[in-house]
Design an enzyme around this catalytic site. Structure first.
Site, PDB file in Angstrom:
ATOM      1  N   PHE A 174      38.027  46.344  39.222  1.00 21.69           N
ATOM      2  CA  PHE A 174      37.296  45.538  40.204  1.00 21.69           C
ATOM      3  C   PHE A 174      37.384  44.070  39.834  1.00 21.69           C
ATOM      4  CE2 PHE A 174      34.282  49.290  40.937  1.00 21.69           C
ATOM      5  CZ  PHE A 174      34.867  49.620  42.145  1.00 21.69           C
ATOM      6  N   GLU A 175      37.512  43.294  40.861  1.00 14.95           N
ATOM      7  CA  GLU A 175      37.597  41.844  40.751  1.00 14.95           C
ATOM      8  C   GLU A 175      36.426  41.215  39.976  1.00 14.95           C
ATOM      9  OE1 GLU A 175      38.498  40.561  44.634  1.00 14.95           O
ATOM     10  OE2 GLU A 175      37.908  38.503  44.270  1.00 14.95           O
ATOM     11  N   GLY A 176      35.251  41.841  40.075  1.00 10.02           N
ATOM     12  CA  GLY A 176      34.089  41.295  39.366  1.00 10.02           C
ATOM     13  C   GLY A 176      34.239  41.328  37.853  1.00 10.02           C
ATOM     14  N   HIS A 178      40.462  33.274  44.216  1.00 15.73           N
ATOM     15  CA  HIS A 178      39.435  33.547  43.203  1.00 15.73           C
ATOM     16  C   HIS A 178      39.919  33.185  41.797  1.00 15.73           C
ATOM     17  CE1 HIS A 178      35.930  36.565  42.293  1.00 15.73           C
ATOM     18  NE2 HIS A 178      35.606  35.323  42.067  1.00 15.73           N
TER      19      HIS A 178
END
Lengths: 256, 323
Positions: free
Chosen positions: A53-55, B126
């Site tokens: 996950f990107e987080g 991002h």
């Protein structure tokens, strides 16, 4: 009229895209259909598949009924192997550790470019969309699977804005820009599975879903799309696949 | 005041750092006192991501102090971005994604302010945002990256990014300008009075951000003793000398989450989305009147969120440690 289906369009998307994932792969997934599909794949045929996950999460297991609201909250870390800063998990894409990037799409064009930034002229947009998030990084740096509803307004000849690059203008233009790795692999819709021509990099139909006729795909695509005469057919979602999916999302947050 | 150049000249960066009192000293203060560290026109970086470890309490204090012309950057913006626009403390946001959260669709407030031209939303990938903070933390002027090239995200940034050729391989890369924010606002689970911060769970971009910034305001769920920090120094993620202010604020990220302490206040977020649907500007202004300008203190704000909601969010938050 085909026989009544016992699954929703979103469930079909999740099942069909989950099948494309292979055991042992490292998959960078967004929430929603991508996460459901990857978790489904883990449960059915790919126990050794790892989700990122990107987080900043490596290898979590999603708890049924507790789907995370984004890739950046604590629910994403359930039973994970590691948490790490956002920048570092994204850098794994650049380093080359990730087999597949997997996300949804708002608008896509014939070369697989995705737009999640602006509908209309970016200088005076009809709609300002939320933007790239990690989408641009993922699609710039690895092989992509995109899962989205098949609608004419979403499948356009040319996106209003390239947020996440596919094959840009087709041919070798992606690599010519400096994007030497990755690219679009599959687009999974509620009508078909699509791939890209080796040379022109134009989207074409690889297989139609049960009960879908070629014209239905043509009618819902905003550009001329190639459908080979002997186009493949996907198998309908199986009971065990739907059962896993419904257990994961009992409130149907993402599969209504 | 913020510099006009995109990248702060190296000696200027070092001069600003040298001027800061970096001794081991106590720096505990109130939200209101900490707000005085932020000047109009500053570049303010926000820690956390989306609905997680958002420095809500510090933003609340900046809104109440009526700051102006802030440029605000964050990895991903959620409802705090709507508060920035609606209150007018910032009309310029730099981020990779901006909406309340996926489940609420596209933010009507973000749409209203950006589509009408009242506010600016600079979109970066991002990883690019993260690498900008990292270059800032590393004391180098730029970072090469392999993403964003070829896209319109890159094209739209104009001169803020530059294509470069690798001196070793000849490959084409994009150079991202280092970002050294004037001030970073970071919320953590615990810190001591000196500013040694320990954060649990997801770290997001907070560590790079703290190292890159010219000042850091730390808000913390709890102030702990320096002894307890020294018992587990491997847990310390932000060193005291990068920190200028420490404020103890229980539930300082509410209505967003703080890992292991509370999850997002989903009912509150639902209500905000509903309230801003029809008339985004009126909706967000009413929200600010009710929750930002109305309360007399942070405890008063928490009263408005409601005990039942706080209990529910806390129960869900703590559940992360229960297998």
């Amino acid at each position: 009229m085909t026989e009544r289906k016992n699954y929703t369009a979103s469930e079909l998307l999740a099942v069909m895209s989950g099948r494309i994932l292979k055991d042992g792969q490292i998959v960078f997934a967004g929430v929603g259909i991508p996460l459901l599909a990857a978790t489904l794949a883990q449960g059915v045929h790919a126990p050794g598949l790892t989700i990122l996950f990107e987080g900043g999460v490596i290898g979590p297991f999603v708890v049924p009924g507790e789907l995370p609201p984004s890739t950046n909250e604590q629910r994403c870390t359930r039973r994970a192997n590691m948490v790490l800063p956002i920048t570092d998990v994204l850098l794994l894409l650049q380093r080359g550790y990730i087999d597949v990037g997997f996300m949804g799409g708002a608008q896509i064009d014939r070369y697989g470019n995705l737009n999640s930034s602006f509908i209309g002229d970016p200088e005076k947009p009809a709609t300002r969309l939320p933007g790239t998030g990690g989408g641009n990084d993922i699609s710039s740096l690895t092989q992509m699977i995109v899962a989205m509803k098949h609608e004419k307004r979403r499948f356009v000849d040319k996106v209003d804005f390239i947020t996440s690059p596919g094959f840009i203008d087709g041919g070798s233009s992606r690599a010519d820009c400096g994007l030497i790795a990755g690219g679009m692999f599959r687009v999974v819709t509620d009508l078909a599975i699509l791939d890209f021509d080796d040379d022109t990099k134009e989207m074409k139909v690889l297989a139609l879903h049960p009960g879908v006729e070629p014209d239905e795909v043509r009618d819902n695509t905003g550009f001329d799309i190639t459908i080979p005469d002997h186009v493949g057919r996907t198998d309908p979602p199986q009971k065990d696949e739907l059962a896993v999916l419904r257990n994961l999302d009992p409130e149907r947050l993402y599969t209504a | 005041m913020a510099e006009e150049t995109l990248v702060l000249p190296h000696l200027e960066l070092r001069r600003r750092t040298a001027e800061r009192d970096r001794g081991l000293r106590e720096k505990v203060m109130s939200l209101e006192e900490a707000a005085s560290f932020v000047s109009d026109g500053d570049h303010v970086a926000l820690g956390g991501c989306t609905m997680s470890r958002t420095p809500t309490a510090m933003i609340w204090a900046l809104v109440r102090a009526k700051k102006k012309n802030l440029t605000v950057s964050r990895s991903i913006m959620s409802s705090e971005g709507e508060v920035l626009y609606g209150s007018g403390i910032s009309e310029h946001v730099i981020t990779s994604w901006f909406s309340q959260g996926i489940v609420w669709g596209v933010s009507k407030v973000m749409r209203h302010y950006t589509e009408s031209g009242q506010a600016r939303f600079d979109e970066w990938s991002h990883m690019s945002i993260g690498l900008r903070y990292r270059a800032g933390a590393m004391g180098i002027p730029y970072m090469p990256v392999r993403s964003m090239i070829g896209s319109d995200v890159n094209a739209r940034l104009g001169d803020e990014v530059k294509e470069v050729t690798c001196p070793f391989t000849g490959e084409r890369l994009l150079a991202l300008p280092a970002l050294n924010p004037d001030i970073a606002l970071i919320h953590v689970q615990r810190a001591d009075a000196y500013g040694n911060a320990q954060l649990d769970g997801l770290q997001f971009m907070d560590i790079d951000m703290a190292m890159a910034a010219n000042r850091v305001i730390l808000t913390t769920e709890q102030i702990v003793s320096n002894d307890s920090i020294r018992r587990a120094p491997d847990q310390t993620r932000i060193p005291f000398f990068t920190v200028d202010a420490v404020v103890e604020v229980p539930y300082g990220s509410a209505p967003h989450e703080c890992y292991g302490v509370y999850e997002p206040f989903f009912n509150h977020m639902d209500a905000l989305a509903e309230q801003t649907k029809k008339d985004p500007e009126a909706g967000i202004k009413k929200y600010l009147d009710d929750f930002y300008y109305g309360p007399s203190s942070w405890s008063d704000y928490l009263d408005l969120l409601g005990a039942a909601e706080i209990v529910d969010a806390s129960r869900r938050g703590r559940s992360i440690y229960n297998d």
